[in-house]
Design a protein around this motif. Structure first.
Motif, PDB file in Angstrom:
ATOM      1  N   SER A  24      32.073  12.841 -35.056  1.00 51.79           N
ATOM      2  CA  SER A  24      31.812  13.950 -34.146  1.00 51.79           C
ATOM      3  C   SER A  24      30.545  13.649 -33.345  1.00 51.79           C
ATOM      4  O   SER A  24      29.754  12.764 -33.713  1.00 51.79           O
ATOM      5  N   PRO A  25      30.293  14.376 -32.251  1.00 53.45           N
ATOM      6  CA  PRO A  25      29.053  14.159 -31.487  1.00 53.45           C
ATOM      7  C   PRO A  25      27.802  14.307 -32.352  1.00 53.45           C
ATOM      8  O   PRO A  25      26.845  13.532 -32.198  1.00 53.45           O
ATOM      9  N   GLU A  26      27.781  15.266 -33.265  1.00 53.41           N
ATOM     10  CA  GLU A  26      26.619  15.452 -34.131  1.00 53.41           C
ATOM     11  C   GLU A  26      26.459  14.275 -35.090  1.00 53.41           C
ATOM     12  O   GLU A  26      25.329  13.813 -35.343  1.00 53.41           O
ATOM     13  N   GLU A  27      27.569  13.776 -35.600  1.00 54.34           N
ATOM     14  CA  GLU A  27      27.505  12.622 -36.495  1.00 54.34           C
ATOM     15  C   GLU A  27      27.075  11.371 -35.739  1.00 54.34           C
ATOM     16  O   GLU A  27      26.306  10.554 -36.273  1.00 54.34           O
ATOM     17  N   GLU A  29      25.020  11.245 -33.330  1.00 50.57           N
ATOM     18  CA  GLU A  29      23.568  11.333 -33.161  1.00 50.57           C
ATOM     19  C   GLU A  29      22.838  10.917 -34.430  1.00 50.57           C
ATOM     20  O   GLU A  29      21.804  10.238 -34.374  1.00 50.57           O
ATOM     21  N   THR A  30      23.377  11.271 -35.589  1.00 49.55           N
ATOM     22  CA  THR A  30      22.776  10.856 -36.853  1.00 49.55           C
ATOM     23  C   THR A  30      22.772   9.339 -36.980  1.00 49.55           C
ATOM     24  O   THR A  30      21.759   8.730 -37.371  1.00 49.55           O
ATOM     25  N   TYR A  31      23.896   8.712 -36.648  1.00 46.13           N
ATOM     26  CA  TYR A  31      23.971   7.246 -36.722  1.00 46.13           C
ATOM     27  C   TYR A  31      23.051   6.594 -35.701  1.00 46.13           C
ATOM     28  O   TYR A  31      22.433   5.557 -35.988  1.00 46.13           O
ATOM     29  N   ARG A  32      22.938   7.177 -34.528  1.00 48.51           N
ATOM     30  CA  ARG A  32      22.030   6.613 -33.520  1.00 48.51           C
ATOM     31  C   ARG A  32      20.591   6.599 -34.018  1.00 48.51           C
ATOM     32  O   ARG A  32      19.847   5.632 -33.790  1.00 48.51           O
ATOM     33  N   GLU A  33      20.179   7.666 -34.679  1.00 43.95           N
ATOM     34  CA  GLU A  33      18.805   7.754 -35.168  1.00 43.95           C
ATOM     35  C   GLU A  33      18.519   6.648 -36.180  1.00 43.95           C
ATOM     36  O   GLU A  33      17.468   5.998 -36.133  1.00 43.95           O
TER      37      GLU A  33
END
Length: 258
Positions: A24-27, A29-33
């Motif tokens: 998902s978009p939220e997930e 973002e977590t991986y990007r961080e």
């Protein structure tokens, strides 16, 4: 993708198949961080960080043309508990069989305007010979992956042919083979963030250099039968896993003593 065929049928026919959204978009973002912490060095990668484009001169101030970090989930074990590993495993078992297990994972990053292509190659040309050649790499886009920033290209059906002759790149650190976008069956696979494409170990592939102002972050998970992983490890082929886990254990021990 031909909607009259299942994903597994497309994979078997072409040597690659898109998976749709795995994150998902939220997930994403977590991986990007986490990804960016590995890129910046906040999470140490040590000798598991290398340059897939080291055969091309680097621009001033650039540490790598194409950053590759092997075994991010060993360098940062919390990655294993996030959803991608279980979702990608389910796709792998659908495509190559219920005995599929994670062999290794890696990150491949193309910075803005880095402009260096990943050479044409087949993953199996890097690997030890095994009696069961089933393998699948699941290439997950964490940014919009386009032709201009380095989405994947494949040669449809190349997994059914013998491995092509590979040679070392000019600096001897990686391998490449003769192929081009003009070859019959050449197919670009653009992806949105969170989407993925799966390819077989024998499938010819490459990606263009990133000529855009944006970054292109990709997370790749590779799977093969559990018994073949055991045979690999017996031959000492662990894709750097043991060194990474030793490094993590040593660092954790130092942290507990401080």
């Amino acid at each position: 993708m031909d909607t009259s065929l299942t994903r597994t049928q497309v994979f078997q026919r072409d040597g690659f198949a898109t998976t749709g959204k795995l994150l998902s978009p939220e997930e994403v973002e977590t991986y990007r961080e986490i990804y960016d912490k590995l890129l910046s060095g906040e999470i140490e990668a040590g000798d598991k960080r290398s340059d897939l484009g080291s055969h091309v001169p680097r621009r001033e101030g650039v540490s790598e043309n194409i950053t590759q970090i092997m075994w991010p989930s060993a360098l940062h074990p919390p990655l294993r508990e996030l959803p991608l590993h279980s979702r990608a495993l389910a796709v792998a078992r659908e495509l190559i069989g219920d005995d599929a297990m994670l062999d290794f994972d890696m990150m491949i990053h193309k910075a803005p305007r880095s402009g260096v292509p990943t050479p044409w190659h087949q993953d199996a040309a890097y690997w030890v010979d095994l009696p069961d050649t089933r393998a699948v790499s699941i290439w997950v886009a964490l940014d919009e992956a386009t032709v201009d920033n380095g989405c994947m290209w494949y040669i449809r059906g190349s997994h059914k042919e013998p491995l092509r002759p590979h040679r070392p790149t000019s600096d001897g650190k990686n391998i490449e083979c003769d192929c081009s976008e003009d070859e019959p069956g050449a197919t670009a696979v653009p992806l949105s963030p969170g989407e993925a494409v799966a390819h077989a170990g024998q499938t010819l592939h490459y990606s263009r250099g990133n000529t855009t102002d944006g970054t292109r972050r990709a997370y790749i998970l590779n799977y093969r039968p559990a018994e073949m992983i055991r045979l690999e490890r017996e031959q000492g082929a662990d894709h750097g896993l043991e060194k990474n886990e030793r490094k993590v254990r040593n660092r954790n021990a130092e942290d507990s003593e401080s």
